[in-house]
Design an enzyme around this catalytic site. Structure first.
Site, PDB file in Angstrom:
ATOM      1  N   ASP A  26       0.834  -1.214   0.000  1.00  0.00           N
ATOM      2  CA  ASP A  26       0.000   0.000   0.000  1.00  0.00           C
ATOM      3  C   ASP A  26       0.864   1.258   0.000  1.00  0.00           C
ATOM      4  O   ASP A  26       1.991   1.248   0.499  1.00  0.00           O
ATOM      5  CB  ASP A  26      -0.923  -0.019   1.237  1.00  0.00           C
ATOM      6  CG  ASP A  26      -2.073   0.960   1.098  1.00  0.00           C
ATOM      7  OD1 ASP A  26      -2.388   1.373  -0.048  1.00  0.00           O
ATOM      8  OD2 ASP A  26      -2.657   1.326   2.137  1.00  0.00           O
ATOM      9  N   ARG A  30       0.097   7.654  -2.754  1.00  0.00           N
ATOM     10  CA  ARG A  30       0.714   8.740  -1.963  1.00  0.00           C
ATOM     11  C   ARG A  30       2.165   8.972  -2.377  1.00  0.00           C
ATOM     12  O   ARG A  30       2.639  10.105  -2.385  1.00  0.00           O
ATOM     13  CB  ARG A  30       0.602   8.420  -0.463  1.00  0.00           C
ATOM     14  CG  ARG A  30      -0.772   8.769   0.092  1.00  0.00           C
ATOM     15  CD  ARG A  30      -1.037   8.101   1.403  1.00  0.00           C
ATOM     16  NE  ARG A  30      -1.313   6.671   1.214  1.00  0.00           N
ATOM     17  CZ  ARG A  30      -1.280   5.782   2.186  1.00  0.00           C
ATOM     18  NH1 ARG A  30      -0.952   6.164   3.412  1.00  0.00           N
ATOM     19  NH2 ARG A  30      -1.570   4.515   1.935  1.00  0.00           N
ATOM     20  N   HIS A  43       2.105   3.127  -9.010  1.00  0.00           N
ATOM     21  CA  HIS A  43       1.878   1.696  -9.269  1.00  0.00           C
ATOM     22  C   HIS A  43       3.024   1.127 -10.102  1.00  0.00           C
ATOM     23  O   HIS A  43       3.519   0.041  -9.839  1.00  0.00           O
ATOM     24  CB  HIS A  43       0.548   1.487 -10.002  1.00  0.00           C
ATOM     25  CG  HIS A  43      -0.651   1.922  -9.212  1.00  0.00           C
ATOM     26  ND1 HIS A  43      -0.803   1.617  -7.876  1.00  0.00           N
ATOM     27  CD2 HIS A  43      -1.751   2.644  -9.548  1.00  0.00           C
ATOM     28  CE1 HIS A  43      -1.949   2.126  -7.437  1.00  0.00           C
ATOM     29  NE2 HIS A  43      -2.537   2.758  -8.440  1.00  0.00           N
ATOM     30  N   LEU A 137      10.505 -20.745  -4.403  1.00  0.00           N
ATOM     31  CA  LEU A 137       9.523 -19.903  -3.690  1.00  0.00           C
ATOM     32  C   LEU A 137       8.124 -20.019  -4.292  1.00  0.00           C
ATOM     33  O   LEU A 137       7.950 -19.899  -5.499  1.00  0.00           O
ATOM     34  CB  LEU A 137       9.992 -18.442  -3.774  1.00  0.00           C
ATOM     35  CG  LEU A 137       9.086 -17.382  -3.150  1.00  0.00           C
ATOM     36  CD1 LEU A 137       9.187 -17.400  -1.628  1.00  0.00           C
ATOM     37  CD2 LEU A 137       9.437 -15.985  -3.665  1.00  0.00           C
ATOM     38  N   ILE A 198      -6.609  -4.610   7.856  1.00  0.00           N
ATOM     39  CA  ILE A 198      -6.445  -5.833   7.058  1.00  0.00           C
ATOM     40  C   ILE A 198      -7.061  -5.660   5.666  1.00  0.00           C
ATOM     41  O   ILE A 198      -6.692  -6.367   4.727  1.00  0.00           O
ATOM     42  CB  ILE A 198      -7.102  -7.042   7.781  1.00  0.00           C
ATOM     43  CG1 ILE A 198      -6.561  -7.210   9.211  1.00  0.00           C
ATOM     44  CG2 ILE A 198      -6.937  -8.335   6.996  1.00  0.00           C
ATOM     45  CD1 ILE A 198      -5.152  -7.707   9.339  1.00  0.00           C
ATOM     46  N   SER A 199      -8.019  -4.736   5.526  1.00  0.00           N
ATOM     47  CA  SER A 199      -8.666  -4.462   4.235  1.00  0.00           C
ATOM     48  C   SER A 199      -9.096  -5.728   3.485  1.00  0.00           C
ATOM     49  O   SER A 199      -8.892  -5.845   2.274  1.00  0.00           O
ATOM     50  CB  SER A 199      -7.747  -3.603   3.339  1.00  0.00           C
ATOM     51  OG  SER A 199      -7.482  -2.358   3.940  1.00  0.00           O
TER      52      SER A 199
HETATM   53  C1  IPE Z   1      -5.504  -2.725   0.071  1.00  0.00           C
HETATM   54  O1  IPE Z   1      -5.150  -1.413  -0.182  1.00  0.00           O
HETATM   55  C2  IPE Z   1      -5.506  -3.524  -1.184  1.00  0.00           C
HETATM   56  C3  IPE Z   1      -4.237  -3.646  -1.882  1.00  0.00           C
HETATM   57  C4  IPE Z   1      -3.069  -3.198  -1.519  1.00  0.00           C
HETATM   58  C5  IPE Z   1      -4.322  -4.378  -3.088  1.00  0.00           C
HETATM   59  P1  IPE Z   1      -6.239  -0.252  -0.284  1.00  0.00           P
HETATM   60  O2  IPE Z   1      -5.479   1.010  -0.446  1.00  0.00           O
HETATM   61  O3  IPE Z   1      -7.237  -0.578  -1.327  1.00  0.00           O
HETATM   62  O4  IPE Z   1      -6.951  -0.331   1.141  1.00  0.00           O
HETATM   63  P2  IPE Z   1      -7.899   0.689   1.902  1.00  0.00           P
HETATM   64  O5  IPE Z   1      -9.017   1.022   0.975  1.00  0.00           O
HETATM   65  O6  IPE Z   1      -7.083   1.910   2.218  1.00  0.00           O
HETATM   66  O7  IPE Z   1      -8.340  -0.036   3.128  1.00  0.00           O
HETATM   67  C1  IPE Z   2      -1.727   0.167  -3.256  1.00  0.00           C
HETATM   68  O1  IPE Z   2      -1.470   1.522  -3.311  1.00  0.00           O
HETATM   69  C2  IPE Z   2      -1.982  -0.422  -4.617  1.00  0.00           C
HETATM   70  C3  IPE Z   2      -3.362  -0.882  -4.828  1.00  0.00           C
HETATM   71  C4  IPE Z   2      -4.335  -0.847  -3.980  1.00  0.00           C
HETATM   72  C5  IPE Z   2      -3.637  -1.439  -6.129  1.00  0.00           C
HETATM   73  P1  IPE Z   2      -2.643   2.576  -3.293  1.00  0.00           P
HETATM   74  O2  IPE Z   2      -3.058   2.858  -4.690  1.00  0.00           O
HETATM   75  O3  IPE Z   2      -3.744   2.142  -2.400  1.00  0.00           O
HETATM   76  O4  IPE Z   2      -1.901   3.836  -2.694  1.00  0.00           O
HETATM   77  P2  IPE Z   2      -2.490   4.894  -1.652  1.00  0.00           P
HETATM   78  O5  IPE Z   2      -2.976   4.128  -0.468  1.00  0.00           O
HETATM   79  O6  IPE Z   2      -3.589   5.620  -2.359  1.00  0.00           O
HETATM   80  O7  IPE Z   2      -1.319   5.767  -1.340  1.00  0.00           O
HETATM   81 MG    MG Z   3      -4.122   2.429  -0.428  1.00  0.00          MG
END
Ligand code: IPE
Ligand code: IPE
Ligand code: MG
Length: 251
Positions: A26, A30, A43, A137, A198-199
Site C-alpha cells: 500500500d 501517496r 503503481h 519460492l 487488514i482491508s
Molecule cells: C488494500 O489497499 C488492497 C491492496 C493493496 C491491493 P487499499 O489502499 O485498497 O486499502 P484501503 O481502501 O485503504 O483499506
Molecule cells: C496500493 O497503493 C496499490 C493498490 C491498492 C492497487 P494505493 O493505490 O492504495 O496507494 P495509496 O494508499 O492511495 O497511497
Molecule cells: Mg491504499
C-alpha cells in the site's frame, strides 16, 4: 494434494526466517502524489519493489510470499486507474514470467478471475502452468481477492462436493477449499503505507499471524525494509493461546 497446517495447532518458532510472508503493498498513490506525479506512476514504481522483495525472499529462504495486488473493493476506484492496474498486471507478468520460471518460482494467482479480461486470464493460467513443477519460492498474487469471498467460495465448493456434510463440518473440512490450501498460514503479515488494517485480505489465514505495519510507502520498500520487518517478527513470542511458561517448558 492440499494440506492443512494450522498455526493454531503447531508452534512455529519466530526465531527462524518466516516461512510464509503476506504483504499488503500500500501507498503507491501517496508516493506519486508526494512527487506531483499521477497515481499510476506510483503503481509502476511499485513493480520494482515487488521484484526486489521477491529476490530478497529467495535469498533468505522464505518459502511462501503472498502479495495483495488488487482487492475485491478496488473496483470502486476511478475507471482509468482500474484499467491501468489491469494493463500493468498484464505487462509486468508478460515481461517477468521468463525470469520467474528461470528462478524456479511457483507462480499462482488467488482471487475471483471471472471479471478479468480473457487475455489476462490466459496469461495467468499459462504462467501458473509453466511454473507448476518448479520447486522454489511459492509466489502468489492476490487479485480481485477478498477474505470474505474466499471463505464463502470455500463453503460453497465444499457443500457442492459434499452435500451430505450438512452442519457437521469443521475447520479441517473447509481448509482444503480455501484459495491458499497449498500453503501454511502466514507467519508474518506486512502492510506498508501507514494504514493499520487488514482491508479484507486473508481473513481466515491471518488468525495467528504476527502483524507488522510500517509507514514506508510500497515504492520505497526494499530489502533493508524487509529485514527490519523480519527482525521485528523474530523478537516476538508466538503463544497461540498458551502461556509464556508453557513455551519455555517445550524448548
Ligand atoms: C488494500 O489497499 C488492497 C491492496 C493493496 C491491493 P487499499 O489502499 O485498497 O486499502 P484501503 O481502501 O485503504 O483499506
Ligand atoms: C496500493 O497503493 C496499490 C493498490 C491498492 C492497487 P494505493 O493505490 O492504495 O496507494 P495509496 O494508499 O492511495 O497511497
Ligand atoms: Mg491504499
Amino acid at each position: 494434494m492440499s494440506l492443512f497446517r494450522s498455526s493454531t495447532s503447531e508452534i512455529p518458532s519466530s526465531k527462524d526466517v518466516p516461512s510464509h510472508i503476506a504483504i499488503i503493498m500500500d501507498g503507491n498513490g501517496r508516493w506519486a502524489k508526494q512527487r506531483f506525479l499521477p497515481r499510476i506512476a506510483g503503481h509502476q514504481r511499485g513493480v520494482k519493489s515487488l521484484r526486489n522483495v521477491t529476490r530478497h525472499c529467495v535469498e533468505l529462504g522464505v518459502e511462501y510470499l503472498t502479495l495483495f495486488a488488487f482487492s475485491s473493493e478496488n473496483w470502486r476506484r476511478p475507471k482509468d486507474e482500474v484499467s491501468f492496474l489491469m494493463s500493468l498486471f498484464y505487462s509486468a507478468l508478460e515481461r517477468e514470467i521468463e525470469q520467474l520460471a528461470k528462478d524456479n518460482l511457483r507462480f499462482r494467482v488467488i482471487g475471483d478471475l471471472s471479471p478479468f479480461d480473457s487475455r489476462l486470464v490466459n496469461l495467468i493460467r499459462d504462467a501458473e502452468n509453466r511454473t507448476r513443477n518448479n520447486t522454489g519460492l511459492h509466489f502468489t498474487i492476490a487479485a480481485n481477492y477478498g477474505g470474505r469471498w474466499d471463505i464463502l467460495q470455500a463453503v460453497r465448493r465444499m457443500l457442492a462436493e459434499h452435500p451430505e456434510i450438512g452442519q457437521s463440518f469443521g475447520e479441517s473440512d473447509l481448509a482444503p477449499y480455501l484459495s491458499m490450501n497449498y500453503a501454511p498460514e502466514p507467519d508474518l503479515f506486512i502492510r506498508t503505507g501507514g494504514e493499520q488494517r487488514i482491508s479484507n485480505f486473508l481473513l481466515w489465514q491471518l488468525a495467528y499471524t504476527e502483524l507488522y505495519f510500517t509507514d514506508t510507502l510500497w515504492p520505497d520498500f526494499d530489502a533493508d525494509s524487509l529485514d527490519l520487518a523480519i527482525r521485528s517478527y523474530q523478537s516476538r513470542e508466538r503463544r497461540f493461546g498458551r502461556t509464556s511458561e508453557q513455551l519455555v517448558a517445550k524448548t
